[in-house]
Each structure stands twice: as structure tokens, then as C-alpha cells.
Design a protein around this motif. Sequence first.
Motif, PDB file in Angstrom:
ATOM      1  N   LEU A 138      30.506  24.807  52.824  1.00  0.00           N
ATOM      2  CA  LEU A 138      31.915  24.875  53.187  1.00  0.00           C
ATOM      3  C   LEU A 138      32.828  25.051  51.987  1.00  0.00           C
ATOM      4  O   LEU A 138      33.825  25.775  52.054  1.00  0.00           O
ATOM      5  N   ASP A 139      32.503  24.417  50.870  1.00  0.00           N
ATOM      6  CA  ASP A 139      33.364  24.527  49.689  1.00  0.00           C
ATOM      7  C   ASP A 139      33.387  25.940  49.119  1.00  0.00           C
ATOM      8  O   ASP A 139      34.358  26.342  48.476  1.00  0.00           O
ATOM      9  N   ALA A 140      32.323  26.693  49.356  1.00  0.00           N
ATOM     10  CA  ALA A 140      32.253  28.065  48.845  1.00  0.00           C
ATOM     11  C   ALA A 140      32.729  29.092  49.865  1.00  0.00           C
ATOM     12  O   ALA A 140      32.828  30.284  49.544  1.00  0.00           O
ATOM     13  N   ALA A 141      33.036  28.641  51.072  1.00  0.00           N
ATOM     14  CA  ALA A 141      33.438  29.572  52.132  1.00  0.00           C
ATOM     15  C   ALA A 141      34.807  30.171  51.849  1.00  0.00           C
ATOM     16  O   ALA A 141      35.715  29.487  51.360  1.00  0.00           O
ATOM     17  N   THR A 169      31.423  23.849  63.398  1.00  0.00           N
ATOM     18  CA  THR A 169      30.757  23.767  64.699  1.00  0.00           C
ATOM     19  C   THR A 169      29.679  22.700  64.687  1.00  0.00           C
ATOM     20  O   THR A 169      28.866  22.632  63.763  1.00  0.00           O
ATOM     21  N   ASP A 170      29.683  21.854  65.687  1.00  0.00           N
ATOM     22  CA  ASP A 170      28.671  20.809  65.814  1.00  0.00           C
ATOM     23  C   ASP A 170      27.397  21.450  66.359  1.00  0.00           C
ATOM     24  O   ASP A 170      27.340  21.868  67.509  1.00  0.00           O
ATOM     25  N   ARG A 171      26.374  21.518  65.517  1.00  0.00           N
ATOM     26  CA  ARG A 171      25.111  22.126  65.928  1.00  0.00           C
ATOM     27  C   ARG A 171      24.019  21.080  66.139  1.00  0.00           C
ATOM     28  O   ARG A 171      22.934  21.413  66.608  1.00  0.00           O
ATOM     29  N   ALA A 172      24.320  19.832  65.804  1.00  0.00           N
ATOM     30  CA  ALA A 172      23.306  18.788  65.894  1.00  0.00           C
ATOM     31  C   ALA A 172      23.349  18.031  67.215  1.00  0.00           C
ATOM     32  O   ALA A 172      22.325  17.547  67.686  1.00  0.00           O
ATOM     33  N   ASP A 208      18.589  23.461  54.311  1.00  0.00           N
ATOM     34  CA  ASP A 208      19.067  22.671  53.189  1.00  0.00           C
ATOM     35  C   ASP A 208      20.415  22.088  53.591  1.00  0.00           C
ATOM     36  O   ASP A 208      21.255  22.800  54.155  1.00  0.00           O
ATOM     37  N   ASN A 209      20.641  20.820  53.313  1.00  0.00           N
ATOM     38  CA  ASN A 209      21.903  20.194  53.693  1.00  0.00           C
ATOM     39  C   ASN A 209      23.108  20.894  53.082  1.00  0.00           C
ATOM     40  O   ASN A 209      24.194  20.900  53.667  1.00  0.00           O
ATOM     41  N   ALA A 210      22.922  21.499  51.919  1.00  0.00           N
ATOM     42  CA  ALA A 210      24.034  22.154  51.232  1.00  0.00           C
ATOM     43  C   ALA A 210      24.511  23.410  51.947  1.00  0.00           C
ATOM     44  O   ALA A 210      25.604  23.912  51.667  1.00  0.00           O
ATOM     45  N   ILE A 211      23.732  23.928  52.887  1.00  0.00           N
ATOM     46  CA  ILE A 211      24.098  25.158  53.594  1.00  0.00           C
ATOM     47  C   ILE A 211      25.190  24.902  54.629  1.00  0.00           C
ATOM     48  O   ILE A 211      25.919  25.821  55.020  1.00  0.00           O
ATOM     49  N   HIS A 212      25.360  23.657  55.040  1.00  0.00           N
ATOM     50  CA  HIS A 212      26.325  23.320  56.089  1.00  0.00           C
ATOM     51  C   HIS A 212      27.711  23.903  55.792  1.00  0.00           C
ATOM     52  O   HIS A 212      28.253  23.725  54.710  1.00  0.00           O
ATOM     53  N   GLY A 213      28.267  24.618  56.767  1.00  0.00           N
ATOM     54  CA  GLY A 213      29.602  25.183  56.626  1.00  0.00           C
ATOM     55  C   GLY A 213      29.649  26.549  55.970  1.00  0.00           C
ATOM     56  O   GLY A 213      30.736  27.071  55.725  1.00  0.00           O
ATOM     57  N   SER A 214      28.501  27.145  55.711  1.00  0.00           N
ATOM     58  CA  SER A 214      28.470  28.464  55.065  1.00  0.00           C
ATOM     59  C   SER A 214      29.104  29.527  55.937  1.00  0.00           C
ATOM     60  O   SER A 214      28.990  29.501  57.160  1.00  0.00           O
ATOM     61  N   VAL A 219       5.384  41.070  62.449  1.00  0.00           N
ATOM     62  CA  VAL A 219       6.789  40.722  62.616  1.00  0.00           C
ATOM     63  C   VAL A 219       7.008  39.315  62.080  1.00  0.00           C
ATOM     64  O   VAL A 219       6.360  38.364  62.533  1.00  0.00           O
ATOM     65  N   THR A 220       7.908  39.204  61.114  1.00  0.00           N
ATOM     66  CA  THR A 220       8.286  37.907  60.556  1.00  0.00           C
ATOM     67  C   THR A 220       9.695  37.575  61.013  1.00  0.00           C
ATOM     68  O   THR A 220      10.598  38.399  60.900  1.00  0.00           O
ATOM     69  N   VAL A 221       9.862  36.378  61.549  1.00  0.00           N
ATOM     70  CA  VAL A 221      11.170  35.940  62.019  1.00  0.00           C
ATOM     71  C   VAL A 221      11.790  35.019  60.974  1.00  0.00           C
ATOM     72  O   VAL A 221      11.142  34.069  60.519  1.00  0.00           O
ATOM     73  N   LEU A 222      13.030  35.290  60.616  1.00  0.00           N
ATOM     74  CA  LEU A 222      13.732  34.536  59.579  1.00  0.00           C
ATOM     75  C   LEU A 222      14.993  33.912  60.150  1.00  0.00           C
ATOM     76  O   LEU A 222      15.786  34.595  60.807  1.00  0.00           O
ATOM     77  N   THR A 223      15.174  32.609  59.913  1.00  0.00           N
ATOM     78  CA  THR A 223      16.395  31.959  60.367  1.00  0.00           C
ATOM     79  C   THR A 223      16.895  30.991  59.313  1.00  0.00           C
ATOM     80  O   THR A 223      16.141  30.532  58.443  1.00  0.00           O
ATOM     81  N   ILE A 224      18.190  30.664  59.407  1.00  0.00           N
ATOM     82  CA  ILE A 224      18.833  29.681  58.541  1.00  0.00           C
ATOM     83  C   ILE A 224      19.492  28.646  59.444  1.00  0.00           C
ATOM     84  O   ILE A 224      20.162  29.013  60.411  1.00  0.00           O
ATOM     85  N   GLY A 225      19.312  27.369  59.137  1.00  0.00           N
ATOM     86  CA  GLY A 225      19.969  26.384  59.974  1.00  0.00           C
ATOM     87  C   GLY A 225      19.347  25.012  59.860  1.00  0.00           C
ATOM     88  O   GLY A 225      18.408  24.795  59.085  1.00  0.00           O
TER      89      GLY A 225
END
Length: 260
Positions: free
Chosen positions: A218-221, A26-29, A87-93, A57-63
Motif C-alpha cells: 500500500l505504501d508504494a501504491a 478490499t477484505d480478502r481474508a 508475502d505479507n508485504a504485498i498487501h495493498g499492492s 500449463v503453469t498457473v501463477l497467482t499472487i495473494g
Amino acid sequence: MNIVVCVKYVPDAQAERTFNASDNTTDRANVDGLLSELDEYAVEEALKIVEEGEGEVTVLTIGPDQASDAIKKALQMGADKGVHVIDNAIHGSDALATSLLLAKAIAKIGTPDLILTGMSSTDGIMGVVPTLLAERLGLPAVTFALELTVAEGKATARRDGEAASQTIEATLPAVVSVTDRINEPRYPSFKGIMAAKKKPVETWSLADLGVSAGEVGLDAAWTKVASVEARPPRAAGTIVKDDGNGGSALAGFLAERKFI
């Protein structure tokens, strides 16, 4: 009562959604995004619980970089601070890697009394991350809560099914996902918008969480999108002129397509 709310930055449902040609993710950028609507209910529920007693309240996000907008919206609503895992390595998780990252981030934050999530994200619509997260943290999971009461070290939720309503009780700390009928999320006030600018937001990388790049991305997905094809344009409809046989023509049209 210390609460962590896991939220997601998702493409705007009203925008033209696209996929990256290089890997079919998915294109998120290159598309407008926002805090997932279903996560707003989790933020609201956390704020209500804290306002009835004390805590934060702590808000946590990844992206990607733009995911900070999801944290900003939650802070404007009233959350106290934010954590952005980027982190760039998270792309495609996938969901498994996402639950791993959330679990590691929550452990770094410090075990909260309650972890809240939306019932699913508006882009993936899987709804599995809350349970995966609870499993990784070794905590009880209460999902699809329509009502939630937190008192005396327990979380008590009502969940409605097709045949019956269930009351589920879990000892704290616990992971709870809430539905879009549990409350009515507040709109950020001008005061809240101004106050959000001074609230702390930490940015963490994979190294900060002790996660290797090979565990995510993505490689680990476990699943990948093999191909993407644009939806064909909507064809023009059939116009039936009523010259006295309009009803029969309509019935025939519906019967041919097995609608009746």
C-alpha cells in the motif's frame, strides 16, 4: 508449448464485499473467494492449445493463503503445476506492483512461449495488468482476444470493436489477454479433482523474486482509497394504481426523472 496463465483469487461476487477499516483495502481474508471467472477462460484456452500439441500449463497467482484455491481450481481443470507468490508485504499492492511481481515470477519460472491472462479481474475491472506485464517483460501484447490461433511461432488473435474486427499477429513469446467469449471453460471432472492433489505447487516470497518490500504494498501504491461509505439501503418503490390514469402517472414519473 509452455504456457503461463496468470490468475487471480477474488471475492465471490455473490458474497457481501467489505473493506478493511484500517486502510480501506478490499477484505480478502474474511469473505468467500474463488478463481476469477474471467481467468477461467484463459486457463481453458491454455489447455486447448496444449492439448492440440504438447507442452505444459503453469498457473501463477499472487495473494494471501486463500489464493491457493484459485490455483487448485485451475489444476483441477487440467493445468500441470502452480506457483503462488505470497508475502505479507504485498498487501495493498496496485496494478503496477502486481505487474512487477508477475514479471519477476515469470522470469523465475523461465520465459514461456505464451503468457495468457483474462481480460480483467472481476474485482478490480481495470484490464491494465496484461499490457503492463508485457511492457515489463519486453514482449508484444495482444489484448481482448475473441479468437486465438498459435502456430509457427506466432499468436494470431481476432478482436472485435464497435466498428470493425481486427486481426492482430504477434511473434512468440507474447502476452495475450482473452475475453469471456473465446471459449466455454470446462468443469473439473472427478478424475481431474483427484489428479490435482498430486500436482506440484511452489510458494515464493518477495525474497525469492528479488523484490524489496518497498517496491510493493500500500505504501508504494500510486492510488489509494481515501474513504469508504456503505451503499444506502434500497428505498421502497412507488406504486401506481391504475384508476384510469395509470399511463399518465407512469409517464409523468419517468419524465420527472428524465428517462423519457
